[in-house]
Design a protein around this motif. Structure first.
Motif, PDB file in Angstrom:
ATOM      1  N   PHE A  52      46.853  23.603 -11.575  1.00  0.00           N
ATOM      2  CA  PHE A  52      45.574  22.895 -11.535  1.00  0.00           C
ATOM      3  C   PHE A  52      45.779  21.442 -11.103  1.00  0.00           C
ATOM      4  CE2 PHE A  52      42.259  20.333 -13.576  1.00  0.00           C
ATOM      5  CZ  PHE A  52      41.139  20.872 -12.937  1.00  0.00           C
ATOM      6  N   SER A  53      46.800  20.793 -11.646  1.00  0.00           N
ATOM      7  CA  SER A  53      47.077  19.409 -11.267  1.00  0.00           C
ATOM      8  C   SER A  53      47.440  19.303  -9.794  1.00  0.00           C
ATOM      9  CB  SER A  53      48.210  18.846 -12.119  1.00  0.00           C
ATOM     10  OG  SER A  53      47.859  18.854 -13.467  1.00  0.00           O
ATOM     11  N   LYS A  54      48.211  20.256  -9.299  1.00  0.00           N
ATOM     12  CA  LYS A  54      48.562  20.264  -7.877  1.00  0.00           C
ATOM     13  C   LYS A  54      47.316  20.418  -7.014  1.00  0.00           C
ATOM     14  CE  LYS A  54      53.082  22.302  -8.657  1.00  0.00           C
ATOM     15  NZ  LYS A  54      53.931  23.470  -8.465  1.00  0.00           N
ATOM     16  N   LEU A  55      46.421  21.314  -7.419  1.00  0.00           N
ATOM     17  CA  LEU A  55      45.204  21.558  -6.661  1.00  0.00           C
ATOM     18  C   LEU A  55      44.297  20.330  -6.653  1.00  0.00           C
ATOM     19  CD1 LEU A  55      43.527  23.605  -5.087  1.00  0.00           C
ATOM     20  CD2 LEU A  55      42.521  24.313  -7.249  1.00  0.00           C
ATOM     21  N   VAL A  56      44.150  19.670  -7.797  1.00  0.00           N
ATOM     22  CA  VAL A  56      43.310  18.473  -7.869  1.00  0.00           C
ATOM     23  C   VAL A  56      43.890  17.352  -7.012  1.00  0.00           C
ATOM     24  CG1 VAL A  56      42.509  16.651  -9.420  1.00  0.00           C
ATOM     25  CG2 VAL A  56      42.300  19.033 -10.103  1.00  0.00           C
ATOM     26  N   ALA A  57      45.197  17.138  -7.083  1.00  0.00           N
ATOM     27  CA  ALA A  57      45.822  16.085  -6.283  1.00  0.00           C
ATOM     28  C   ALA A  57      45.703  16.382  -4.787  1.00  0.00           C
ATOM     29  CB  ALA A  57      47.284  15.933  -6.681  1.00  0.00           C
ATOM     30  N   PHE A  58      45.927  17.615  -4.425  1.00  0.00           N
ATOM     31  CA  PHE A  58      45.832  18.006  -3.018  1.00  0.00           C
ATOM     32  C   PHE A  58      44.404  17.857  -2.507  1.00  0.00           C
ATOM     33  CE2 PHE A  58      45.648  21.296   0.358  1.00  0.00           C
ATOM     34  CZ  PHE A  58      46.585  20.741   1.208  1.00  0.00           C
ATOM     35  N   ALA A  59      43.429  18.282  -3.290  1.00  0.00           N
ATOM     36  CA  ALA A  59      42.023  18.170  -2.884  1.00  0.00           C
ATOM     37  C   ALA A  59      41.596  16.706  -2.774  1.00  0.00           C
ATOM     38  CB  ALA A  59      41.141  18.906  -3.880  1.00  0.00           C
ATOM     39  N   THR A  60      42.083  15.879  -3.666  1.00  0.00           N
ATOM     40  CA  THR A  60      41.740  14.455  -3.621  1.00  0.00           C
ATOM     41  C   THR A  60      42.215  13.823  -2.328  1.00  0.00           C
ATOM     42  OG1 THR A  60      41.831  14.317  -6.024  1.00  0.00           O
ATOM     43  CG2 THR A  60      41.992  12.254  -4.809  1.00  0.00           C
ATOM     44  N   VAL A  61      43.429  14.131  -1.935  1.00  0.00           N
ATOM     45  CA  VAL A  61      43.977  13.558  -0.712  1.00  0.00           C
ATOM     46  C   VAL A  61      43.306  14.143   0.524  1.00  0.00           C
ATOM     47  CG1 VAL A  61      46.075  13.414   0.690  1.00  0.00           C
ATOM     48  CG2 VAL A  61      46.175  12.974  -1.756  1.00  0.00           C
ATOM     49  N   CYS A  62      43.077  15.438   0.520  1.00  0.00           N
ATOM     50  CA  CYS A  62      42.532  16.089   1.713  1.00  0.00           C
ATOM     51  C   CYS A  62      41.059  15.817   1.958  1.00  0.00           C
ATOM     52  CB  CYS A  62      42.742  17.593   1.616  1.00  0.00           C
ATOM     53  SG  CYS A  62      44.436  18.066   1.863  1.00  0.00           S
ATOM     54  N   PHE A  63      40.299  15.635   0.900  1.00  0.00           N
ATOM     55  CA  PHE A  63      38.862  15.537   1.079  1.00  0.00           C
ATOM     56  C   PHE A  63      38.307  14.135   0.889  1.00  0.00           C
ATOM     57  CE2 PHE A  63      39.590  19.997  -0.179  1.00  0.00           C
ATOM     58  CZ  PHE A  63      39.298  20.550   1.055  1.00  0.00           C
ATOM     59  N   LEU A  64      39.149  13.130   1.075  1.00  0.00           N
ATOM     60  CA  LEU A  64      38.666  11.755   1.092  1.00  0.00           C
ATOM     61  C   LEU A  64      38.461  11.355   2.548  1.00  0.00           C
ATOM     62  CD1 LEU A  64      40.762   9.868  -1.587  1.00  0.00           C
ATOM     63  CD2 LEU A  64      38.317  10.200  -1.554  1.00  0.00           C
ATOM     64  N   PRO A  65      37.266  11.521   3.057  1.00  0.00           N
ATOM     65  CA  PRO A  65      37.065  11.267   4.490  1.00  0.00           C
ATOM     66  C   PRO A  65      37.335   9.824   4.889  1.00  0.00           C
ATOM     67  CG  PRO A  65      34.988  11.818   3.396  1.00  0.00           C
ATOM     68  CD  PRO A  65      36.076  11.970   2.389  1.00  0.00           C
ATOM     69  N   ARG A  66      37.068   8.880   4.000  1.00  0.00           N
ATOM     70  CA  ARG A  66      37.314   7.485   4.355  1.00  0.00           C
ATOM     71  C   ARG A  66      38.792   7.242   4.594  1.00  0.00           C
ATOM     72  NH1 ARG A  66      38.460   2.414   2.486  1.00  0.00           N
ATOM     73  NH2 ARG A  66      37.200   0.786   3.381  1.00  0.00           N
ATOM     74  N   ALA A  67      39.636   7.802   3.754  1.00  0.00           N
ATOM     75  CA  ALA A  67      41.074   7.573   3.883  1.00  0.00           C
ATOM     76  C   ALA A  67      41.629   8.248   5.123  1.00  0.00           C
ATOM     77  CB  ALA A  67      41.801   8.086   2.650  1.00  0.00           C
ATOM     78  N   ILE A  68      41.044   9.342   5.517  1.00  0.00           N
ATOM     79  CA  ILE A  68      41.594  10.080   6.657  1.00  0.00           C
ATOM     80  C   ILE A  68      40.982   9.603   7.978  1.00  0.00           C
ATOM     81  CG2 ILE A  68      41.772  12.345   7.727  1.00  0.00           C
ATOM     82  CD1 ILE A  68      41.884  13.481   4.879  1.00  0.00           C
ATOM     83  N   TYR A  69      39.666   9.647   8.084  1.00  0.00           N
ATOM     84  CA  TYR A  69      39.042   9.420   9.377  1.00  0.00           C
ATOM     85  C   TYR A  69      38.849   7.943   9.704  1.00  0.00           C
ATOM     86  CZ  TYR A  69      38.212  14.348   8.916  1.00  0.00           C
ATOM     87  OH  TYR A  69      38.394  15.684   8.751  1.00  0.00           O
ATOM     88  N   MET A  70      38.323   7.181   8.788  1.00  0.00           N
ATOM     89  CA  MET A  70      38.036   5.781   9.092  1.00  0.00           C
ATOM     90  C   MET A  70      39.306   4.971   9.290  1.00  0.00           C
ATOM     91  SD  MET A  70      34.732   5.087   6.703  1.00  0.00           S
ATOM     92  CE  MET A  70      34.676   3.371   7.084  1.00  0.00           C
ATOM     93  N   SER A  71      40.340   5.249   8.513  1.00  0.00           N
ATOM     94  CA  SER A  71      41.557   4.478   8.697  1.00  0.00           C
ATOM     95  C   SER A  71      42.229   4.820  10.023  1.00  0.00           C
ATOM     96  CB  SER A  71      42.520   4.696   7.532  1.00  0.00           C
ATOM     97  OG  SER A  71      42.967   6.029   7.504  1.00  0.00           O
ATOM     98  N   ALA A  72      42.135   6.062  10.439  1.00  0.00           N
ATOM     99  CA  ALA A  72      42.730   6.442  11.719  1.00  0.00           C
ATOM    100  C   ALA A  72      41.949   5.839  12.890  1.00  0.00           C
ATOM    101  CB  ALA A  72      42.777   7.956  11.843  1.00  0.00           C
ATOM    102  N   ILE A  73      40.672   5.624  12.695  1.00  0.00           N
ATOM    103  CA  ILE A  73      39.856   5.065  13.765  1.00  0.00           C
ATOM    104  C   ILE A  73      40.138   3.570  13.947  1.00  0.00           C
ATOM    105  CG2 ILE A  73      37.487   4.487  14.417  1.00  0.00           C
ATOM    106  CD1 ILE A  73      36.629   7.090  13.037  1.00  0.00           C
ATOM    107  N   HIS A  74      40.271   2.828  12.852  1.00  0.00           N
ATOM    108  CA  HIS A  74      40.313   1.377  12.923  1.00  0.00           C
ATOM    109  C   HIS A  74      41.708   0.759  12.859  1.00  0.00           C
ATOM    110  CE1 HIS A  74      36.021   1.167  12.830  1.00  0.00           C
ATOM    111  NE2 HIS A  74      35.994   1.929  11.765  1.00  0.00           N
ATOM    112  N   SER A  75      42.687   1.479  12.388  1.00  0.00           N
ATOM    113  CA  SER A  75      44.016   0.878  12.262  1.00  0.00           C
ATOM    114  C   SER A  75      45.076   1.969  12.214  1.00  0.00           C
ATOM    115  CB  SER A  75      44.079   0.016  10.997  1.00  0.00           C
ATOM    116  OG  SER A  75      44.002   0.848   9.858  1.00  0.00           O
ATOM    117  N   ASN A  76      46.277   1.540  11.965  1.00  0.00           N
ATOM    118  CA  ASN A  76      47.383   2.489  11.886  1.00  0.00           C
ATOM    119  C   ASN A  76      47.682   2.893  10.444  1.00  0.00           C
ATOM    120  OD1 ASN A  76      48.330   0.032  11.104  1.00  0.00           O
ATOM    121  ND2 ASN A  76      50.153   0.057  12.381  1.00  0.00           N
ATOM    122  N   ASP A  77      46.709   2.771   9.550  1.00  0.00           N
ATOM    123  CA  ASP A  77      46.914   3.139   8.156  1.00  0.00           C
ATOM    124  C   ASP A  77      47.234   4.620   8.000  1.00  0.00           C
ATOM    125  OD1 ASP A  77      46.463   0.577   7.358  1.00  0.00           O
ATOM    126  OD2 ASP A  77      44.401   0.927   6.708  1.00  0.00           O
ATOM    127  N   GLY A  78      46.537   5.463   8.734  1.00  0.00           N
ATOM    128  CA  GLY A  78      46.774   6.904   8.622  1.00  0.00           C
ATOM    129  C   GLY A  78      48.207   7.277   8.966  1.00  0.00           C
TER     130      GLY A  78
END
Length: 132
Positions: A12-38
């Motif tokens: 359950f902890s693995k699933l919650v951590a994985f879902a948190t990272v995968c489904f944060l659109p701001r961390a994935i899409y916006m950072s890749a658009i504006h900088s090299n954070d991704g």
């Protein structure tokens, strides 16, 4: 998910951590658009994975060299990836503190191979900033 799979936590902890990272659109899409954070996030994740595998497999030299290259890459992608330097030292610390069966000289040599190239490259790139 490979990093989470190697940690002794519940599914359950693995699933919650994985879902948190995968489904944060701001961390994935916006950072890749504006900088090299991704890319820096990916580089740090690769460093964490290589450090875990290197420690689990008792420090084979191909993983140590790969970790050294990955750390150099992570730092040059973005300077906020400095977190990989203490992370690498912390990954090798348990091998020095307990009876892991590895010679301390091998652990220190592996730590030197991992950290010294990155520190040397950083020193060369920072030096011009301090000269008049």
């Amino acid at each position: 998910y490979l990093i989470l799979g190697s940690l002794p936590i519940s599914e359950f902890s693995k699933l919650v951590a994985f879902a948190t990272v995968c489904f944060l659109p701001r961390a994935i899409y916006m950072s890749a658009i504006h900088s090299n954070d991704g890319l820096s996030y990916l580089a740090v994740a690769i460093c964490v994975y290589l450090a875990i595998i290197a420690v689990q497999k008792r420090l084979p030299w191909p993983f140590i060299l790969s970790l050294s290259v990955a750390i150099c890459f992570a730092i040059y992608v973005k300077y906020t990836a400095f977190v990989v330097l203490p992370m690498a030292a912390a990954a090798f610390a348990p091998l020095l503190l307990n009876k892991s069966g590895l010679a301390r000289s091998k652990v220190f040599a592996a730590l030197a191979v991992v950290l010294l190239p990155a520190l040397a490259l950083l020193g060369m790139s920072i030096y011009p900033n301090f000269t008049p």
